[in-house]
Write an enzyme that holds these catalytic residues in place. Sequence first.
Site, PDB file in Angstrom:
ATOM      1  N   THR A  29       0.841  -1.209   0.000  1.00 33.98           N
ATOM      2  CA  THR A  29       0.000   0.000   0.000  1.00 33.98           C
ATOM      3  C   THR A  29       0.871   1.252   0.000  1.00 33.98           C
ATOM      4  O   THR A  29       0.591   2.218  -0.717  1.00 33.98           O
ATOM      5  CB  THR A  29      -0.910  -0.023   1.238  1.00 33.98           C
ATOM      6  OG1 THR A  29      -1.681  -1.231   1.170  1.00 33.98           O
ATOM      7  CG2 THR A  29      -1.845   1.160   1.268  1.00 33.98           C
ATOM      8  N   LYS A  45     -17.223   3.118   5.598  1.00 36.83           N
ATOM      9  CA  LYS A  45     -16.928   3.126   7.041  1.00 36.83           C
ATOM     10  C   LYS A  45     -17.309   4.493   7.612  1.00 36.83           C
ATOM     11  O   LYS A  45     -16.769   5.520   7.196  1.00 36.83           O
ATOM     12  CB  LYS A  45     -15.438   2.846   7.247  1.00 36.83           C
ATOM     13  CG  LYS A  45     -15.021   2.912   8.707  1.00 36.83           C
ATOM     14  CD  LYS A  45     -13.539   2.607   8.885  1.00 36.83           C
ATOM     15  CE  LYS A  45     -13.098   2.920  10.312  1.00 36.83           C
ATOM     16  NZ  LYS A  45     -11.646   2.881  10.465  1.00 36.83           N
TER      17      LYS A  45
HETATM   18  C1  LIG Z   1      -2.112  -6.448  11.990  1.00 38.97           C
HETATM   19  C2  LIG Z   1      -2.138  -5.191  11.189  1.00 38.97           C
HETATM   20  C3  LIG Z   1      -3.351  -4.609  10.853  1.00 38.97           C
HETATM   21  C4  LIG Z   1      -3.383  -3.417  10.137  1.00 38.97           C
HETATM   22  N1  LIG Z   1      -4.579  -2.805   9.883  1.00 38.97           N
HETATM   23  C5  LIG Z   1      -4.591  -1.580   9.312  1.00 38.97           C
HETATM   24  C6  LIG Z   1      -5.811  -0.883   9.075  1.00 38.97           C
HETATM   25  O1  LIG Z   1      -6.900  -1.384   9.342  1.00 38.97           O
HETATM   26  N2  LIG Z   1      -5.739   0.339   8.533  1.00 38.97           N
HETATM   27  C7  LIG Z   1      -4.555   0.933   8.200  1.00 38.97           C
HETATM   28  O2  LIG Z   1      -4.547   2.083   7.764  1.00 38.97           O
HETATM   29  N3  LIG Z   1      -3.402   0.261   8.343  1.00 38.97           N
HETATM   30  C8  LIG Z   1      -3.388  -0.959   8.892  1.00 38.97           C
HETATM   31  N4  LIG Z   1      -2.208  -1.621   9.043  1.00 38.97           N
HETATM   32  C9  LIG Z   1      -1.001  -1.068   8.466  1.00 38.97           C
HETATM   33  C10 LIG Z   1      -0.978  -1.372   6.965  1.00 38.97           C
HETATM   34  O3  LIG Z   1      -1.076  -2.759   6.758  1.00 38.97           O
HETATM   35  C11 LIG Z   1       0.288  -0.818   6.337  1.00 38.97           C
HETATM   36  O4  LIG Z   1       0.464   0.519   6.676  1.00 38.97           O
HETATM   37  C12 LIG Z   1       0.227  -0.907   4.828  1.00 38.97           C
HETATM   38  O5  LIG Z   1      -0.127  -2.195   4.416  1.00 38.97           O
HETATM   39  C13 LIG Z   1       1.532  -0.500   4.218  1.00 38.97           C
HETATM   40  O6  LIG Z   1       2.500  -1.503   4.293  1.00 38.97           O
HETATM   41  P1  LIG Z   1       3.834  -1.272   3.497  1.00 38.97           P
HETATM   42  O7  LIG Z   1       3.497  -1.026   2.074  1.00 38.97           O
HETATM   43  O8  LIG Z   1       4.622  -0.234   4.189  1.00 38.97           O
HETATM   44  O9  LIG Z   1       4.616  -2.652   3.667  1.00 38.97           O
HETATM   45  P2  LIG Z   1       4.392  -4.092   2.978  1.00 38.97           P
HETATM   46  O10 LIG Z   1       2.974  -4.354   2.663  1.00 38.97           O
HETATM   47  O11 LIG Z   1       5.097  -5.063   3.852  1.00 38.97           O
HETATM   48  O12 LIG Z   1       5.162  -3.992   1.597  1.00 38.97           O
HETATM   49  C14 LIG Z   1       6.553  -4.103   1.506  1.00 38.97           C
HETATM   50  C15 LIG Z   1       6.952  -4.191   0.050  1.00 38.97           C
HETATM   51  O13 LIG Z   1       8.365  -4.158  -0.055  1.00 38.97           O
HETATM   52  C16 LIG Z   1       8.783  -5.165  -0.937  1.00 38.97           C
HETATM   53  N5  LIG Z   1      10.140  -5.571  -0.572  1.00 38.97           N
HETATM   54  C17 LIG Z   1      10.643  -5.805   0.656  1.00 38.97           C
HETATM   55  N6  LIG Z   1      11.925  -6.189   0.580  1.00 38.97           N
HETATM   56  C18 LIG Z   1      12.254  -6.180  -0.731  1.00 38.97           C
HETATM   57  C19 LIG Z   1      13.410  -6.483  -1.465  1.00 38.97           C
HETATM   58  N7  LIG Z   1      14.537  -6.923  -0.870  1.00 38.97           N
HETATM   59  N8  LIG Z   1      13.371  -6.372  -2.802  1.00 38.97           N
HETATM   60  C20 LIG Z   1      12.263  -5.971  -3.451  1.00 38.97           C
HETATM   61  N9  LIG Z   1      11.114  -5.676  -2.807  1.00 38.97           N
HETATM   62  C21 LIG Z   1      11.112  -5.783  -1.478  1.00 38.97           C
HETATM   63  C22 LIG Z   1       7.766  -6.283  -0.743  1.00 38.97           C
HETATM   64  O14 LIG Z   1       7.749  -7.156  -1.824  1.00 38.97           O
HETATM   65  C23 LIG Z   1       6.482  -5.443  -0.653  1.00 38.97           C
HETATM   66  O15 LIG Z   1       6.027  -5.137  -1.953  1.00 38.97           O
HETATM   67  C24 LIG Z   1      -2.168  -2.831   9.725  1.00 38.97           C
HETATM   68  C25 LIG Z   1      -0.954  -3.451  10.006  1.00 38.97           C
HETATM   69  C26 LIG Z   1      -0.928  -4.619  10.743  1.00 38.97           C
HETATM   70  C27 LIG Z   1       0.388  -5.262  11.048  1.00 38.97           C
END
Ligand SMILES: Cc1cc2nc3c(=O)[nH]c(=O)nc-3n(C[C@H](O)[C@H](O)[C@H](O)COP(=O)(O)OP(=O)(O)OC[C@H]3O[C@@H](n4cnc5c(N)ncnc54)[C@H](O)[C@@H]3O)c2cc1C
Length: 498
Positions: free
Chosen positions: A15, A78
Amino acid sequence: MQTQVKKVAVLGGGTSGWISAALLKKVLGTTVDVELVESEQIGTVGVGEATIPPIQKVNQVLGINEAEFLRETKATIKLAIKFENWRVNGESYFHTFGAPGRSMAFCHFHHFWKRAKTLGLKESLWEYDLNYLCCKENKFAQINAKDPVLDLSYAYHFDAGLYARYLRKLSEQMGVVRTEGRVEKILQDEQSGNITRLKLENGKEVQADLFIDCSGFRGLLIQQTLNAGFEDWSHWLPCDSAVAIASERHEQTAPFTRSIAREAGWQWRIPLQHRNGNGLVYSSAHLNKEQAEDFLLKHLDAKALSEPNHIRFKTGRRRKQWHKNVVAVGLSSGFLEPLESTSIHLIQSAVTRLIQLFPHDGMSQSNINEYNAQSKLEYEQIRDFIILHYTLNERTDAPFWRDVREMEIPSLLQHKMDLFRESGKIVREFNDLFHESSWLQVMLGQGIEPQDYHPLANSMSEADLFEFLRRLKEIKNEPLPKLPSHDLFLEKFAGFAG
Ligand SMILES: Cc1cc2nc3c(=O)[nH]c(=O)nc-3n(C[C@H](O)[C@H](O)[C@H](O)COP(=O)(O)OP(=O)(O)OC[C@H]3O[C@@H](n4cnc5c(N)ncnc54)[C@H](O)[C@@H]3O)c2cc1C
């Protein structure tokens, strides 16, 4: 000689990666190229499905059609979070996105309500909140009323995987380049320490002037490479684990998230079009992984549709969210646990801040410091609002709840609670994401009974006060008979089959 920023690389396609890429390309695309690297093999965290109303700004900026958005992400509306068992078992309250009553010059509505209560009024504050009234009747439609008293502020629940896919489609249409592959080596400039290139397992290389670290909890660039540090807040927010499972959904679609306090944490229920999202957020010091999974499975009221997804996390924030030529966005920048669905909002506000402070002509330390100071304050304000829910519990059934009730809390939060208890006054700091009505609902819902109200609430006669409240309640209720059910709205507006 400063390097102009002409190319931005986003590491991560969750996201945070796709919101960053889409917004940066949309707003800065004429001067900046954006490339996103992600690894399907690593995947995303797979949760994060409830949002808060500012998400509509992202949609507006990206020119998203709301009906299409709802369809493509299987979203629902929501209007609130319903907190169940949070003060004591068996009791619940709503934290809605609405505002109870109407806005009054100098003195908030709740002071008038409080005075009427002391004179015998029976109605709860929420009876004057249109969001709550819609939740109670499972109703929703966009309301275009001229009178702001009828504002119906809303956000969405959506499928996180579909949301990332949808943003990817939009981003690629705008010209974001997506590169598949796992980053295995990170190259830095010897003198400045700035990151210069990412080397992927498949031999590709990605060069950029500025890197957005959206690699999730691992913080591959900001932490593993630049060691920006982490401020640990688990002494205030001790939940450090979650287990998530999707389940079938048969009931009417509720326009709110449910947050149900359990023995060592809380359970969420998020209704989507095609399933319910369920999860248990818990403290591993009070419950182990097997117990948590078992508990969640026992508390699903329909068939599970997925294998349990176990996630470990640490609450806190990255000390420098912008360090050298890396900006951490999303889980790599910190995590405050999902109780008030603030993480996706923090992504949006980080990217907005970055755009406002964008280093077109090169990195400047004062610019970086400003960015870091603003994000620190934002994180701290949200942290305190989340702690508020825990610290005010009166549950006597489990050590977890005793521990969070007895912990020492940040002094500013203590001050806010004391002031409200004493006088009904609410302090909202500058730029706090949570407005007075949010603080009010949670403080009342968690059991603080203000001992006084503002003297301006005495400006009406008793009869006028009761007439004012009667009329306001009537106005708030007026739209309800004309509003469709939430399901009917989704069917008519977005074409979902009920
Ligand atoms: C239990 C839980 C419930 C949640 N509920 C909510 C909610 O209801 N509402 C809300 O706003 N937020 C919520 N969140 C937070 C939300 O899930 C995150 O803020 C959001 O999904 C963003 O995640 P991210 O993109 O930062 O990380 P991730 O989804 O972990 O993405 C990481 C990315 O990096 C890539 N990557 C990593 N290492 C490498 C590498 N070496 N080489 C290439 N690519 C790599 C992966 O492939 C992936 O595409 C929740 C979190 C948790 C833990």
